[in-house]
Design a protein around this motif. Structure first.
Motif, mmCIF file in Angstrom:
data_model
loop_
_atom_site.group_PDB
_atom_site.id
_atom_site.type_symbol
_atom_site.label_atom_id
_atom_site.label_comp_id
_atom_site.label_asym_id
_atom_site.label_seq_id
_atom_site.Cartn_x
_atom_site.Cartn_y
_atom_site.Cartn_z
ATOM 1 N N PRO B 284 0.828 -1.207 0.000
ATOM 2 C CA PRO B 284 0.000 0.000 0.000
ATOM 3 C C PRO B 284 0.868 1.265 0.000
ATOM 4 C CG PRO B 284 -0.830 -1.576 1.605
ATOM 5 C CD PRO B 284 0.471 -2.128 1.100
ATOM 6 N N GLU B 285 1.997 1.206 0.707
ATOM 7 C CA GLU B 285 2.875 2.383 0.780
ATOM 8 C C GLU B 285 3.452 2.719 -0.600
ATOM 9 O OE1 GLU B 285 3.464 -0.466 2.731
ATOM 10 O OE2 GLU B 285 2.091 0.350 4.225
ATOM 11 N N GLU B 288 0.761 4.349 -2.609
ATOM 12 C CA GLU B 288 0.518 5.701 -2.100
ATOM 13 C C GLU B 288 1.617 6.666 -2.527
ATOM 14 O OE1 GLU B 288 -2.160 7.149 -0.890
ATOM 15 O OE2 GLU B 288 -2.980 5.151 -1.315
ATOM 16 N N ARG B 289 2.853 6.169 -2.482
ATOM 17 C CA ARG B 289 3.970 7.038 -2.852
ATOM 18 C C ARG B 289 3.817 7.518 -4.295
ATOM 19 N NH1 ARG B 289 8.556 6.630 -5.638
ATOM 20 N NH2 ARG B 289 10.160 8.174 -5.117
ATOM 21 N N LYS B 291 1.035 7.565 -6.054
ATOM 22 C CA LYS B 291 -0.156 8.413 -6.158
ATOM 23 C C LYS B 291 0.144 9.852 -5.747
ATOM 24 C CE LYS B 291 -3.961 5.193 -6.017
ATOM 25 N NZ LYS B 291 -5.104 4.608 -5.323
ATOM 26 N N GLY B 292 1.108 10.001 -4.858
ATOM 27 C CA GLY B 292 1.483 11.330 -4.394
ATOM 28 C C GLY B 292 2.002 12.245 -5.495
#
Lengths: 167, 550
Positions: B284-285, B288-289, B291-292
């Motif tokens: 997930p990280e 997310e990274r 997506k940032g």
């Protein structure tokens, strides 16, 4: 004796020979005085006969299935994977299966149409020795094994894809 | 937009150094032509009919204004001052010198661009919907997943020598498919399952070329964290079992067909079972990274400018037409999505000059947060334009040649470079496109005809996507002469379909008449609500055949 490149770029010589698949009606010509790689299915067919012989290894052609010796790989001192043409990429998958799925720990050698610019891919997929095609300049091998200082993916060489190293 | 970190920069620099070394060895005769071939192809370099051609990657179609300016400079310094937007959201230069290519790649790397894997038998640029992130109806922004796939596929050690080229496309819109995912080797449709979790429906084995196929579904729901392990399983099955004995049967679609989609899916599932929990499994990280990097630009809180636009439309008919056709609804009130068309009659579809590249860069900075998107229809999108500035923008682009209000109409033609440039082509394609554009130059008539995809390829390789054009045109060689075969009923959208061949092929000069007759049949038969494809599907090919060959 062929020059053999190691994954660290060093070169040594050894006298392993690759025994080709015998023609129909002929028998396997294993030399008596040299260690030899024989076709993997023939090794399996004569399994009891070759057991414990550290002068016998096997080789796979690019269309062969390494699954046939999945539970016996570490009985072999050396496995060769043949690249019939350098653009035939099946050998990379065979290597990863031998290493990552079947847990092969001994030497894994790229043979056949092995050129300089594919060496690093081979290394990443688990090959740790390479017999370069005879017309290629072996002095460039160390450079070509290390064009890239890292990769994006996990492969045989690392469990850490870049996205895990960044986290 | 994604921004390189030190890892990306280092690998990009190492890639340039590697290709510089390879080019040197090729020029010195240490690498044979055959040995150099896949190396240069995987750096975007073809040797073409008239000169080498360099295909520069535009990951999932996204470009920043500084990158556009750099492309402009490169076309000036190393080429003849123009570039070509391709049907896979990339950019091509037609006249670079072989020995200059390492320098061009170094210049590209400075602005976080490259030509990696834009050709050759490897995983190519992942493409997606040009309206990603700005449309209201998408499941989620697909671009972070495209970037994740880009990184995973870049220099993948196991999959650099596949049986044939391999193309992945991602779509996240629920209603439309602007990425044509069903005609890709892997098409990923973003979906949510009943539990509301994000994932993909996986299509494998679509494609055009000699054996056009719509990709069947091999997995209804793939959780997002499993994306890369599953792709790795598909690619491994293909790498091991795809045909290598015949170039024309080497795409994954042939393997999927031979094994049946069910049989192929079983093989993939069996492979995947071994690697699904391997270190390649996403976290997930990690998602997310990435997506940032695809966060919203600093939008202002605006109202829709409906009254203003209504007044402006009333006063200016040309603006009204453009607004109806080339401007789309944005998810944010007060903003709009603008397509700049590169389809001005007389200019090869998708071609832009160095000056135009700079103009697009200026427009991006002035109107759209410094970014543009390239579309597979060979147009360019400004995704975030304020509605109250649309008139001003339209006035600015009209003299630049980007304002032709023909988006999605018959003259918004998808067209490959064809025999004018490409060594593979059997026939020219650009003059056919131009002749059709000249024949249908009345915008009111075009609007009345509605949405029609007309796609032209100069050979079976189908770079112009002729199979999935509502009207498809394929250049063929008959005893050294150029002829054109017409197909009808293709679609690259959610209702993807391969067109049916109308009949014997035509001479080039007859093509505008042939298209006109096809359009006449449509006009005669259509009902009020029908688009071309609806009418074709209702009445079948027969009336078209009768009229054209009468």
């Amino acid at each position: 004796m062929p020059d053999v490149i190691k994954a660290d770029g060093s070169v040594r010589q050894d006298n392993w020979v690759v025994v080709p698949r015998p023609e129909e009606g002929e028998s396997l010509a294993i030399p008596s005085d040299q260690p030899a790689l024989i076709p993997a299915d023939l090794w399996l067919a004569g399994y009891g006969h070759f057991t414990g012989n550290d002068q016998i290894g096997v080789w796979f052609d690019s269309h062969d299935e390494p699954e046939i010796i999945a539970d016996k790989v570490n009985e072999l001192p050396l496995i060769g994977v043949n690249f019939p043409r350098f653009v035939d990429g099946r050998g990379y998958s065979i290597a990863r299966l031998l290493r990552e799925r079947f847990g092969y720990r001994n030497e894994l050698r790229a043979i056949g149409d092995v050129l300089l610019d594919q060496l690093q891919f081979m290394k990443r997929c688990g090959f740790d020795s390479y017999v370069l095609r005879a017309d290629k300049d072996i002095s460039q091998a160390a450079k070509c094994l290390n064009f890239f200082s890292q990769g994006y993916q996990a492969a045989t060489d690392t469990d850490l894809p870049l996205f895990r190293r960044r986290a | 937009m994604y921004v390189y970190d030190e890892h990306d920069r280092q690998m990009a620099a190492e890639r340039v150094a590697q290709f510089r070394d390879q080019t040197r060895r090729a020029l010195a005769g240490e690498l044979s032509e055959e040995e150099f071939l896949p190396l240069r192809l995987q750096n975007g370099l073809y040797v073409q009919r008239l000169a080498p051609m360099l295909r520069i990657c535009v990951p999932y179609g996204m470009l920043r204004s500084d990158q556009l300016r750099r492309l402009a400079r490169i076309t000036r310094d190393y080429d003849k001052g123009y570039a070509h937007f391709t049907t896979r959201q990339n950019v091509q230069l037609n006249w670079p010198a072989l020995e200059d290519v390492p320098d061009i790649l170094a210049e590209l790397a400075e602005v976080e661009m490259h030509a990696n894997q834009t050709s050759g038998n490897c995983i190519r640029n992942t493409t997606t919907d040009q309206f990603s992130g700005v449309q209201a109806d998408e499941i989620t922004d697909p671009r972070p997943y495209c970037e994740i796939i880009r990184q995973w596929s870049t220099f993948h050690p196991e999959f650099a020598f596949l049986p044939r080229k391999f193309k992945v496309a991602v779509n996240a819109s629920e209603k439309t498919d602007r990425a044509a995912i069903r005609i890709h080797d892997i098409g990923l449709q973003m979906v949510r399952n009943e539990a509301g979790e994000l994932g993909f429906r996986v299509h494998v084995g679509g494609g055009l070329g000699r054996t056009p196929m719509v990709g069947p579904v091999i997995r209804e729901f793939l959780p997002e964290l499993d994306l890369l392990t599953y792709l790795e399983a598909v690619l491994r099955v293909y790498n091991r079992y795809g045909r290598r004995d015949n170039k024309f049967k080497a795409r994954i679609k042939i393997l999927v067909k031979a094994l049946t989609p069910e049989g192929f899916a079983e093989k993939v599932e069996a492979e995947w079972a071994h690697i699904k929990d391997s270190p390649t499994r996403l976290t997930p990280e990690a998602i997310e990274r990435i997506k940032g990097f695809f966060t919203e630009p600093p939008y202002e809180a605006l109202e829709n400018a409906s009254d203003l636009l209504a007044r402006q439309r009333f006063e200016n008919r040309g603006f009204d037409q453009w607004l109806s056709h080339n401007v789309d609804v944005h998810k944010k009130p007060g903003y709009a999505i603008v397509s700049l068309t590169l389809k001005k009659t007389g200019t090869p579809p998708g071609d832009v000059t160095d000056r135009q590249l700079e103009q697009i860069a200026d427009l991006a900075d002035e109107y759209s947060f410094g970014e543009v998107r390239v579309t597979h229809q060979q147009n360019v999108v400004l995704a975030d334009v304020r509605q109250d500035r649309l008139l001003e923008l339209w006035q600015a682009i009209t003299p630049m040649g980007f304002g032709t209000a023909n988006l999605n109409t018959l003259t918004d033609i998808i067209c490959c470079p064809g025999g004018d440039y490409c060594a593979l082509a059997n026939a020219k394609s650009i003059p056919v496109a131009e002749a059709i554009q000249r024949r249908f130059d009345d915008l009111d008539y075009l609007y009345d005809l509605g949405n029609i995809d007309l796609n032209i390829s100069g050979c079976m390789n189908a770079c112009g996507h002729h199979h999935v054009g509502n009207i498809g045109v394929l250049g063929v060689d008959k005893k050294g002469e150029e002829f054109y075969q017409v197909s009808l009923g293709g679609s690259s959208h959610h209702d993807a379909d391969i067109g049916k061949i109308l009949g014997p092929s035509f001479a080039r000069e007859d093509m505008p008449d042939v298209i006109a007759k096809i359009i006449d049949v449509y006009v005669d038969h259509r009902t009020e609500e029908e688009e071309f494809l609806d009418t074709y599907r209702r009445v079948g090919i027969k009336p078209f055949k009768e009229r054209v060959y009468a």
